[in-house]
Scaffold this motif. Structure first.
Motif, PDB file in Angstrom:
ATOM      1  N   PHE A  34       0.839  -1.186   0.000  1.00 56.63           N
ATOM      2  CA  PHE A  34       0.000   0.000   0.000  1.00 56.63           C
ATOM      3  C   PHE A  34       0.878   1.240   0.000  1.00 56.63           C
ATOM      4  CE2 PHE A  34      -2.087  -3.178   2.941  1.00 56.63           C
ATOM      5  CZ  PHE A  34      -2.886  -3.753   1.951  1.00 56.63           C
ATOM      6  N   VAL A  35       0.669   2.120  -0.961  1.00 53.72           N
ATOM      7  CA  VAL A  35       1.477   3.326  -1.096  1.00 53.72           C
ATOM      8  C   VAL A  35       0.881   4.439  -0.243  1.00 53.72           C
ATOM      9  CG1 VAL A  35       2.420   5.035  -2.697  1.00 53.72           C
ATOM     10  CG2 VAL A  35       2.128   2.661  -3.437  1.00 53.72           C
ATOM     11  N   GLU A  48      10.309   0.875   2.343  1.00 58.15           N
ATOM     12  CA  GLU A  48       9.307  -0.183   2.426  1.00 58.15           C
ATOM     13  C   GLU A  48       9.304  -0.751   3.839  1.00 58.15           C
ATOM     14  OE1 GLU A  48       9.062  -2.760  -1.389  1.00 58.15           O
ATOM     15  OE2 GLU A  48      11.134  -2.040  -1.297  1.00 58.15           O
ATOM     16  N   ALA A  49       8.117  -0.986   4.364  1.00 56.75           N
ATOM     17  CA  ALA A  49       7.979  -1.556   5.702  1.00 56.75           C
ATOM     18  C   ALA A  49       7.108  -2.794   5.642  1.00 56.75           C
ATOM     19  CB  ALA A  49       7.363  -0.540   6.661  1.00 56.75           C
ATOM     20  N   PHE A  50       7.541  -3.833   6.302  1.00 53.68           N
ATOM     21  CA  PHE A  50       6.715  -5.020   6.496  1.00 53.68           C
ATOM     22  C   PHE A  50       6.147  -4.926   7.909  1.00 53.68           C
ATOM     23  CE2 PHE A  50       9.267  -6.121   2.931  1.00 53.68           C
ATOM     24  CZ  PHE A  50       8.501  -6.991   2.168  1.00 53.68           C
ATOM     25  N   PHE A  51       4.827  -4.745   7.984  1.00 52.85           N
ATOM     26  CA  PHE A  51       4.120  -4.540   9.253  1.00 52.85           C
ATOM     27  C   PHE A  51       3.107  -5.654   9.467  1.00 52.85           C
ATOM     28  CE2 PHE A  51       4.411   0.415   9.392  1.00 52.85           C
ATOM     29  CZ  PHE A  51       5.655   0.338   9.993  1.00 52.85           C
ATOM     30  N   ILE A  76       9.964  11.073  -0.119  1.00 52.73           N
ATOM     31  CA  ILE A  76       9.923   9.650   0.234  1.00 52.73           C
ATOM     32  C   ILE A  76       8.715   9.006  -0.430  1.00 52.73           C
ATOM     33  CG2 ILE A  76       9.546   7.957   2.065  1.00 52.73           C
ATOM     34  CD1 ILE A  76      11.071   9.647   3.963  1.00 52.73           C
ATOM     35  N   THR A  77       8.942   7.891  -1.089  1.00 55.79           N
ATOM     36  CA  THR A  77       7.855   7.002  -1.493  1.00 55.79           C
ATOM     37  C   THR A  77       7.819   5.880  -0.464  1.00 55.79           C
ATOM     38  OG1 THR A  77       8.047   7.468  -3.866  1.00 55.79           O
ATOM     39  CG2 THR A  77       7.011   5.383  -3.240  1.00 55.79           C
ATOM     40  N   PHE A  78       6.683   5.743   0.205  1.00 58.62           N
ATOM     41  CA  PHE A  78       6.577   4.779   1.296  1.00 58.62           C
ATOM     42  C   PHE A  78       5.531   3.725   0.971  1.00 58.62           C
ATOM     43  CE2 PHE A  78       4.608   3.583   5.470  1.00 58.62           C
ATOM     44  CZ  PHE A  78       5.653   2.777   5.894  1.00 58.62           C
ATOM     45  N   ILE A  79       5.915   2.464   1.123  1.00 59.65           N
ATOM     46  CA  ILE A  79       5.026   1.333   0.850  1.00 59.65           C
ATOM     47  C   ILE A  79       4.999   0.408   2.064  1.00 59.65           C
ATOM     48  CG2 ILE A  79       4.580  -0.685  -0.613  1.00 59.65           C
ATOM     49  CD1 ILE A  79       6.061   0.733  -2.870  1.00 59.65           C
ATOM     50  N   VAL A  80       3.796   0.053   2.505  1.00 60.00           N
ATOM     51  CA  VAL A  80       3.617  -0.937   3.568  1.00 60.00           C
ATOM     52  C   VAL A  80       3.217  -2.266   2.945  1.00 60.00           C
ATOM     53  CG1 VAL A  80       2.094  -1.681   5.437  1.00 60.00           C
ATOM     54  CG2 VAL A  80       3.073   0.592   5.489  1.00 60.00           C
ATOM     55  N   HIS A  81       3.922  -3.308   3.338  1.00 60.93           N
ATOM     56  CA  HIS A  81       3.562  -4.674   2.963  1.00 60.93           C
ATOM     57  C   HIS A  81       3.010  -5.363   4.216  1.00 60.93           C
ATOM     58  CE1 HIS A  81       5.877  -4.286  -0.790  1.00 60.93           C
ATOM     59  NE2 HIS A  81       6.823  -3.737  -0.061  1.00 60.93           N
ATOM     60  N   PRO A  82       1.736  -5.776   4.210  1.00 67.55           N
ATOM     61  CA  PRO A  82       1.225  -6.501   5.379  1.00 67.55           C
ATOM     62  C   PRO A  82       1.882  -7.873   5.482  1.00 67.55           C
ATOM     63  CG  PRO A  82      -0.418  -6.470   3.630  1.00 67.55           C
ATOM     64  CD  PRO A  82       0.712  -5.600   3.169  1.00 67.55           C
ATOM     65  N   PHE A  83       2.357  -8.187   6.679  1.00 66.92           N
ATOM     66  CA  PHE A  83       3.077  -9.445   6.899  1.00 66.92           C
ATOM     67  C   PHE A  83       2.526 -10.060   8.182  1.00 66.92           C
ATOM     68  CE2 PHE A  83       6.810 -12.027   8.180  1.00 66.92           C
ATOM     69  CZ  PHE A  83       7.030 -12.723   7.001  1.00 66.92           C
ATOM     70  N   PHE A 173       2.321 -12.218   2.357  1.00 67.59           N
ATOM     71  CA  PHE A 173       3.163 -12.989   3.279  1.00 67.59           C
ATOM     72  C   PHE A 173       4.289 -13.693   2.531  1.00 67.59           C
ATOM     73  CE2 PHE A 173       4.229 -16.947   5.492  1.00 67.59           C
ATOM     74  CZ  PHE A 173       4.658 -16.436   6.704  1.00 67.59           C
ATOM     75  N   LYS A 174       3.953 -14.333   1.418  1.00 66.46           N
ATOM     76  CA  LYS A 174       4.974 -15.054   0.651  1.00 66.46           C
ATOM     77  C   LYS A 174       6.002 -14.090   0.071  1.00 66.46           C
ATOM     78  CE  LYS A 174       1.981 -18.948  -0.550  1.00 66.46           C
ATOM     79  NZ  LYS A 174       1.344 -19.739  -1.638  1.00 66.46           N
ATOM     80  N   TYR A 175       5.543 -12.899  -0.294  1.00 69.79           N
ATOM     81  CA  TYR A 175       6.481 -11.900  -0.808  1.00 69.79           C
ATOM     82  C   TYR A 175       7.489 -11.512   0.273  1.00 69.79           C
ATOM     83  CZ  TYR A 175       8.379  -7.587  -2.650  1.00 69.79           C
ATOM     84  OH  TYR A 175       9.242  -6.610  -3.075  1.00 69.79           O
TER      85      TYR A 175
END
Length: 221
Positions: A34-35, A48-51, A76-83, A173-175
């Motif tokens: 999510f950007v 990038e953050a895995f949260f 800053i371009t910020f992306i959250v990856h749900p983990f 999650f797999k990413y």
């Protein structure tokens, strides 16, 4: 004459090919995550953050990072990856709700993530130990409506019935696993992992970002 060593080598090569084939990640139609505020710039620093939305460490790391995002804005371009960590029983459902919210309206995603951070104790393992996943899903839908409004109720219900939201959450999650993420929060800056165990405060983020922006500025002069 085929030797025993050659046979073993052949078997190992075959197994390697099978493993690589079996472990091929499904390729999503768009990049995972999510950007933040739809800010994307080729000249910005990519963070990038895995949260895990139910992880206390993810929660504590978000507030100083949000301060940095306000400060740097389009730099800053910020992306959250749900983990979703497997030992947080309800994390997958919470992460799935973020995907559903993002599909309904991208402006819902980060307010919902923040709401999880503020009230995540409601979905910790111990207080929900006797609660079924179906009930947790219903609770999280109503929890999300506090940010999205009651008019989104039917869309959330349909979103959880849609198998694609389940798949995108699995892919997230797999990413993370494909990038060797083993816990949350986990950060990458311009694709490089930050090997820092303590919570990053605003001053620490400045010490990371400022030199990169200075190098960028120097490259364009």
């Amino acid at each position: 004459m085929v030797t025993g060593k050659a046979i073993v080598l052949s078997v190992l090569v075959t197994l390697s090919v099978v493993v690589r084939t079996a472990s091929q990640l499904p390729i999503p139609p768009r990049y995972d995550g999510f950007v933040y505020k739809n800010r994307i710039s080729a000249d910005s620093v990519l963070v990038e953050a895995f949260f895990d939305p139910l992880c206390p460490d993810s929660r504590d790391s978000w507030w100083p990072l949000k301060e940095a995002l306000r400060y740097y804005k389009h730099n800053i371009t910020f992306i959250v990856h749900p983990f979703a960590l497997p030992y947080h029983n309800n994390a997958f459902i919470a992460s799935r709700s973020l995907h559903v919210a993002n599909k309904i309206n991208t402006s819902y995603t980060f307010p919902l993530l923040e709401r999880f951070f503020r009230y995540q104790q409601n979905f910790y393992n111990k207080p929900t130990l006797q609660t079924s996943p179906a009930t947790i899903t219903q609770q999280i839908i109503h929890f999300a409506l506090e940010k999205t409004g009651n008019s989104s109720f039917e869309k959330f219900v349909l979103g959880f019935q849609d198998k694609s939201s389940d798949m995108t959450t699995r892919i997230s999650f797999k990413y993370g696993c494909s990038r060797a993420v083993t816990g949350t929060p986990y950060f990458f800056v311009n694709g490089i992992p930050l090997n820092i165990e303590e919570t990053l405060d605003f001053a620490k983020w400045k010490s990371i970002i400022d030199p990169l922006l200075a190098e960028q500025a120097q490259a364009y002069t």
